[in-house]
Design a protein around this motif. Structure first.
Motif, mmCIF file in Angstrom:
data_model
loop_
_atom_site.group_PDB
_atom_site.id
_atom_site.type_symbol
_atom_site.label_atom_id
_atom_site.label_comp_id
_atom_site.label_asym_id
_atom_site.label_seq_id
_atom_site.Cartn_x
_atom_site.Cartn_y
_atom_site.Cartn_z
ATOM 1 N N THR A 39 0.846 -1.162 0.141
ATOM 2 C CA THR A 39 -0.163 -0.195 0.082
ATOM 3 C C THR A 39 0.892 1.168 0.094
ATOM 4 O O THR A 39 2.131 1.165 0.491
ATOM 5 C CB THR A 39 -1.051 -0.023 1.356
ATOM 6 N N TRP A 40 0.433 2.361 -0.498
ATOM 7 C CA TRP A 40 0.803 3.588 -0.527
ATOM 8 C C TRP A 40 0.029 4.515 0.377
ATOM 9 O O TRP A 40 -1.033 4.569 0.158
ATOM 10 C CB TRP A 40 0.983 4.211 -1.891
ATOM 11 N N ASP A 41 0.713 5.204 1.303
ATOM 12 C CA ASP A 41 -0.178 6.120 2.061
ATOM 13 C C ASP A 41 -0.310 7.566 1.629
ATOM 14 O O ASP A 41 -0.703 8.431 2.101
ATOM 15 C CB ASP A 41 0.630 6.134 3.438
ATOM 16 N N LYS A 49 2.990 15.089 2.067
ATOM 17 C CA LYS A 49 2.098 14.598 1.379
ATOM 18 C C LYS A 49 2.119 14.818 -0.207
ATOM 19 O O LYS A 49 2.492 16.059 -0.401
ATOM 20 C CB LYS A 49 0.590 15.462 1.841
#
Length: 82
Positions: A39-41, A49
């Motif tokens: 997964t990528w946050d 971000k």
């Protein structure tokens, strides 16, 4: 999600802008399970971000015989609108 026919693959997974600029290295030459989830946050390599938009996931895998597969997929990083 990924699933291989046999175990013992080594993989590298990276996130890139559609222009090809590296954003985040998720996995770097790691032995992968036969099935798994990566997964990528939404953060870049500096922990900031990433901008909302379209990104390319590049998944490179090597088997024990040295065969290489390169998989590409697009994803969208979105945010809530107020």
């Amino acid at each position: 999600n990924y699933s291989f026919e046999k175990p013992a693959y080594v993989g590298t997974v990276g996130i890139f802008t559609v222009e090809g600029i590296p954003v985040r290295k998720l996995v770097s030459n790691e032995t992968l399970l036969q099935e798994g989830l990566i997964t990528w946050d939404g953060l870049d390599d500096e922990g900031k971000k990433a901008r909302t938009g379209i990104y390319v996931i590049l998944f490179e895998v090597f088997d024990i015989e040295g065969n290489k597969d390169v998989l590409r997929a697009k994803c969208v990083l979105a945010t809530k609108l107020n």
